[in-house]
Design a protein around this motif. Structure first.
Motif, PDB file in Angstrom:
ATOM      1  N   UNK A 250       0.835  -1.208   0.000  1.00 22.00           N
ATOM      2  CA  UNK A 250       0.000   0.000   0.000  1.00 22.00           C
ATOM      3  C   UNK A 250       0.866   1.253   0.000  1.00 22.00           C
ATOM      4  N   UNK A 251       0.270   2.357  -0.440  1.00 20.67           N
ATOM      5  CA  UNK A 251       0.929   3.663  -0.396  1.00 20.67           C
ATOM      6  C   UNK A 251       0.024   4.621   0.355  1.00 20.67           C
ATOM      7  N   UNK A 252       0.475   5.095   1.504  1.00 18.69           N
ATOM      8  CA  UNK A 252      -0.316   6.010   2.306  1.00 18.69           C
ATOM      9  C   UNK A 252      -0.663   5.432   3.660  1.00 18.69           C
ATOM     10  N   UNK A 253      -1.695   5.993   4.243  1.00 20.83           N
ATOM     11  CA  UNK A 253      -2.096   5.593   5.593  1.00 20.83           C
ATOM     12  C   UNK A 253      -2.807   4.249   5.569  1.00 20.83           C
ATOM     13  N   UNK A 254      -2.443   3.377   6.482  1.00 21.58           N
ATOM     14  CA  UNK A 254      -3.070   2.071   6.622  1.00 21.58           C
ATOM     15  C   UNK A 254      -3.522   1.899   8.069  1.00 21.58           C
ATOM     16  N   UNK A 255      -4.124   0.764   8.338  1.00 20.46           N
ATOM     17  CA  UNK A 255      -4.616   0.516   9.698  1.00 20.46           C
ATOM     18  C   UNK A 255      -3.474   0.490  10.709  1.00 20.46           C
ATOM     19  N   UNK A 256      -2.274   0.089  10.262  1.00 18.33           N
ATOM     20  CA  UNK A 256      -1.154  -0.019  11.182  1.00 18.33           C
ATOM     21  C   UNK A 256      -0.195   1.149  11.178  1.00 18.33           C
ATOM     22  N   UNK A 257      -0.493   2.165  10.339  1.00 16.67           N
ATOM     23  CA  UNK A 257       0.411   3.311  10.252  1.00 16.67           C
ATOM     24  C   UNK A 257       0.528   3.778   8.815  1.00 16.67           C
ATOM     25  N   UNK A 258       1.753   4.001   8.352  1.00 17.49           N
ATOM     26  CA  UNK A 258       1.976   4.489   6.990  1.00 17.49           C
ATOM     27  C   UNK A 258       2.854   3.514   6.219  1.00 17.49           C
ATOM     28  N   UNK A 259       2.467   3.259   4.973  1.00 19.17           N
ATOM     29  CA  UNK A 259       3.193   2.338   4.101  1.00 19.17           C
ATOM     30  C   UNK A 259       3.577   3.052   2.810  1.00 19.17           C
ATOM     31  N   UNK A 260       4.683   2.587   2.186  1.00 22.37           N
ATOM     32  CA  UNK A 260       5.172   3.229   0.953  1.00 22.37           C
ATOM     33  C   UNK A 260       5.599   2.181  -0.062  1.00 22.37           C
ATOM     34  N   UNK A 261       4.729   1.203  -0.313  1.00 22.48           N
ATOM     35  CA  UNK A 261       4.979   0.172  -1.329  1.00 22.48           C
ATOM     36  C   UNK A 261       6.294  -0.564  -1.084  1.00 22.48           C
ATOM     37  N   UNK A 262       6.616  -0.776   0.162  1.00 17.90           N
ATOM     38  CA  UNK A 262       7.827  -1.497   0.508  1.00 17.90           C
ATOM     39  C   UNK A 262       9.037  -0.622   0.744  1.00 17.90           C
ATOM     40  N   UNK A 263       8.959   0.658   0.435  1.00 21.22           N
ATOM     41  CA  UNK A 263      10.076   1.565   0.686  1.00 21.22           C
ATOM     42  C   UNK A 263      10.013   2.061   2.127  1.00 21.22           C
ATOM     43  N   UNK A 264      11.179   2.202   2.737  1.00 21.23           N
ATOM     44  CA  UNK A 264      11.227   2.633   4.131  1.00 21.23           C
ATOM     45  C   UNK A 264      11.066   4.140   4.276  1.00 21.23           C
ATOM     46  N   UNK A 265      11.485   4.903   3.246  1.00 21.70           N
ATOM     47  CA  UNK A 265      11.484   6.359   3.369  1.00 21.70           C
ATOM     48  C   UNK A 265      10.690   7.009   2.242  1.00 21.70           C
ATOM     49  N   UNK A 266      10.044   8.125   2.575  1.00 21.49           N
ATOM     50  CA  UNK A 266       9.305   8.913   1.588  1.00 21.49           C
ATOM     51  C   UNK A 266       9.713  10.377   1.729  1.00 21.49           C
ATOM     52  N   UNK A 267       9.566  11.120   0.628  1.00 19.94           N
ATOM     53  CA  UNK A 267       9.799  12.557   0.661  1.00 19.94           C
ATOM     54  C   UNK A 267       8.586  13.241   0.044  1.00 19.94           C
ATOM     55  N   UNK A 268       7.816  13.975   0.858  1.00 16.44           N
ATOM     56  CA  UNK A 268       6.589  14.607   0.347  1.00 16.44           C
ATOM     57  C   UNK A 268       6.854  15.919  -0.387  1.00 16.44           C
ATOM     58  N   UNK A 269       6.129  16.144  -1.464  1.00 14.00           N
ATOM     59  CA  UNK A 269       6.229  17.401  -2.212  1.00 14.00           C
ATOM     60  C   UNK A 269       5.756  18.552  -1.339  1.00 14.00           C
ATOM     61  N   UNK A 270       6.407  19.699  -1.471  1.00 13.73           N
ATOM     62  CA  UNK A 270       6.016  20.889  -0.713  1.00 13.73           C
ATOM     63  C   UNK A 270       5.456  21.978  -1.625  1.00 13.73           C
ATOM     64  N   UNK A 271       5.531  21.755  -2.932  1.00 11.88           N
ATOM     65  CA  UNK A 271       5.017  22.751  -3.866  1.00 11.88           C
ATOM     66  C   UNK A 271       5.244  22.336  -5.302  1.00 11.88           C
TER      67      UNK A 271
END
Length: 447
Positions: A250-271
């Motif tokens: 999954x990508x995004x919020x899940x029942x157990x927290x946050x998931x990123x398709x198997x990736x440990x780290x994410x960087x969110x866009x700011x603009x």
């Protein structure tokens, strides 16, 4: 939005000098340099033709859009706080292979002339996957005048997901990921993947970003990349790197927290920056972004862009936007209404440009533009041209008297001023190499 002072610390001169030393790599390609050409025909892109500012401005003007600080803070808070670049580099899990560890096929993708002095190959699984393609590169040489981020030398490489060739479950995702490479020790590069995402639901959730990553520039604390299909630019904050605690598809919020398709780290866009003239069209009035690079020899520093074109196009636009010098913000220089205008624009006859770098040597009257182009026949070595308003030059290869002396399937270009190196990468599966060539060697090959 200030850059933290701790990212301006210099390493000791001895360590930096060690990283400047490089030994020319032995290449397996058969062609060698026999001459250079002040190109006037054939596949030459010719000289640069300047576009009048009044005519170019409306087509190249950007509009800045920034996400609310509250949404970004909400996402950071709910995901346990920002880990930043250092947190990722402290947790690398892939090792890059040096030249000796690269296969003959991988080494054959390197330039014929001038020779690379530094080259690395990816983890074998990443080197062979058909689901992903490496396209762009930027470094801590872009980020800071010291050439470092904190105490480390860092390389970022942008890869895009090729959904049509992936497994059925992955098709259509069009994810974008960035390899955070710790290059502090030039003999032992290691990296970790970071997935690019976009906040949603007021920062309570996120989704995967669709980004083409044909170009990427890390300047101060911001990373600017090309969006999907070249339709504008996306902006990321290098301090805002977050850890996903759930390992699932999954990508995004899940029942157990946050998931990123198997990736440990994410960087969110700011603009983002969008073309004010509307949707871009290839070879149309409003250009689609192809590649990006940074030019520190302008005042202020500038973001250099090239247009993505199709085969029928007979020209390519290259231009630049100034970065802000305001103390309270980083990013491109925008007016009170968020508009960003290009300050210089040209056309070149070259099409299918894969990368561009602009650099003005000390004492020179004008900048030199280095333009990378793929093979016209496809599957072969590309060419690297040095251009100005008077013409274009490139090395000539002995095997076929062509200018196809650059790397195989060339990607975007990035200049590291502290080391004098031009960095790029190749994108063909099983022949993927990240490499550097001294810019002085490029100049010597065409002078």
């Amino acid at each position: 939005m200030k850059q933290r002072g701790r990212h301006r610390r210099r390493r000791r001169g001895q360590a930096l000098r060690a990283t400047l030393a490089g030994t020319a790599l032995a290449l397996t390609a058969a062609a060698t340099l026999i001459s250079t050409s002040q190109a006037t025909g054939g596949n030459s892109p010719g000289g640069l033709t300047e576009l009048r500012a009044g005519a170019a401005a409306p087509q190249l003007r950007l509009r800045e859009h920034l996400l609310p600080r509250s949404a970004l803070d909400t996402l950071s808070g709910t995901m346990g706080g920002n880990v930043g670049v250092e947190g990722v580099l402290d947790d690398t899990d892939h090792a890059m292979r040096d030249t000796a560890g690269c296969s003959d096929s991988e080494r054959s993708a390197l330039p014929v002339e001038p020779a690379a002095t530094r080259a690395y190959c990816w983890d074998r699984a990443d080197a062979r996957t058909s689901a992903w393609r490496p396209r762009s590169v930027t470094t801590s040489g872009d980020a800071d005048v010291t050439g470092q981020w904190g105490t480390r030398r860092v390389i970022l490489a942008g890869w895009t997901h090729r959904g049509g060739q992936a497994a059925p479950a992955d098709r259509g995702k069009a994810f974008a990921r960035v390899a955070f490479v710790d290059a502090t020790d030039p003999d032992a590069l290691r990296y970790r993947w970071v997935l690019l995402v976009a906040p949603r639901a007021g920062g309570k959730d996120f989704t995967a970003v669709r980004a083409g990553l044909g170009g990427m520039v890390w300047y101060q604390d911001k990373l600017i990349v090309t969006a999907a299909h070249g339709a504008g630019l996306l902006v990321f904050d290098m301090h805002r790197v977050l850890r996903a605690g759930v390992d699932s598809a999954a990508v995004g919020r899940t029942a157990g927290g946050y998931s990123a398709a198997g990736y440990r780290y994410v960087m969110p866009a700011v603009g983002s920056y969008e073309m004010e003239g509307g949707a871009c069209t290839r070879a149309g009035a409003v250009p689609c972004f192809g590649s990006l690079s940074l030019d520190r020899t302008t005042a202020p520093a500038s973001l250099v862009a090239t247009e993505a074109t199709v085969g029928r196009a007979d020209r390519t636009r290259v231009w630049r936007y100034p970065f802000s010098t305001a103390l309270y913000r980083t990013g491109l220089r925008a007016d009170a209404e968020g508009r960003v205008d290009a300050v210089e624009a040209y056309t070149t006859k070259g099409t299918g440009v894969s990368g561009v770098v602009s650099h003005r040597p000390a004492g020179a009257r004008e900048a030199r533009w280095y333009v990378g182009r793929p093979s016209g026949s496809g599957g072969g070595h590309g060419s690297l041209w040095r251009q100005n308003g008077r013409g274009a030059q490139a090395a000539t290869c002995t095997a076929d008297q062509s200018h196809a002396c650059w790397g195989l399937g060339p990607g975007a270009l990035s200049y590291w001023p502290q080391t004098g190196e031009l960095w790029t990468l190749t994108g063909t599966a099983a022949r993927r190499v990240l490499y550097a060539v001294p810019l002085s060697s490029v100049d010597d090959s065409v002078d």
